[in-house]
Scaffold this motif. Sequence first.
Motif, short mmCIF file in Angstrom:
data_model
loop_
_atom_site.label_atom_id
_atom_site.label_comp_id
_atom_site.label_asym_id
_atom_site.label_seq_id
_atom_site.Cartn_x
_atom_site.Cartn_y
_atom_site.Cartn_z
N GLN A 66 0.84 -1.20 0.00
CA GLN A 66 0.00 0.00 0.00
C GLN A 66 0.88 1.24 0.00
O GLN A 66 1.80 1.35 0.79
CB GLN A 66 -0.89 0.04 1.24
CG GLN A 66 -2.01 -0.96 1.26
CD GLN A 66 -3.08 -0.65 0.24
OE1 GLN A 66 -3.45 -1.52 -0.51
NE2 GLN A 66 -3.57 0.56 0.21
N THR B 40 -2.86 0.46 -4.15
CA THR B 40 -2.34 -0.88 -3.92
C THR B 40 -1.54 -1.30 -5.14
O THR B 40 -2.06 -1.29 -6.26
CB THR B 40 -3.49 -1.88 -3.70
OG1 THR B 40 -4.31 -1.43 -2.63
CG2 THR B 40 -2.96 -3.28 -3.40
N THR C 155 -7.72 2.76 -4.52
CA THR C 155 -8.78 2.19 -3.70
C THR C 155 -9.89 3.20 -3.37
O THR C 155 -10.97 2.79 -2.96
CB THR C 155 -8.21 1.61 -2.40
OG1 THR C 155 -7.55 2.65 -1.67
CG2 THR C 155 -7.22 0.49 -2.69
N ASP D 174 -11.50 3.46 -7.28
CA ASP D 174 -11.66 2.16 -7.93
C ASP D 174 -11.27 2.21 -9.41
O ASP D 174 -12.08 1.94 -10.29
CB ASP D 174 -13.09 1.64 -7.76
CG ASP D 174 -13.21 0.17 -8.11
OD1 ASP D 174 -12.19 -0.54 -7.98
OD2 ASP D 174 -14.28 -0.27 -8.54
#
Length: 128
Positions: A8, A13, A32, A35
């Motif tokens: 991370q 990620t 994240t 998305d």
Amino acid sequence: MTIIAGTQLGHYTIVSQLGAGGMGEVYLAQDTKLDRKVALKILPADVASNHDRMERFVREAKSAAALNHPHIAHIYEIGESGSSPTVREGMHFIAMEFIDGVTLSEKIHREKAPLAKLLNTSRKSLKV
């Protein structure tokens, strides 16, 4: 300084490494928060500790972010990862649009295009 998949960096990620060069490594990452896939250009620690090279890194990000052209990846942010047990800290990065496909170098070598065609393509891409 290879970063393993699953690491991370802030809200990104790491998925896989895409490439490496003189100013760092580029990774495919998952944003994240929004998305979406992004490309993360990571500045090596030894470069980040060099004031002149760090300024160059920031200038590069600002210059690219000021451009709006279909042939130039969009810059989403420049940042430094924070600290938490699951986040690698102190890594400077540029988050940019991920465009899936082959690199220009791969395309040139694969197609063995004549010089005139390469120059025409370069000329078109430089019209910003």
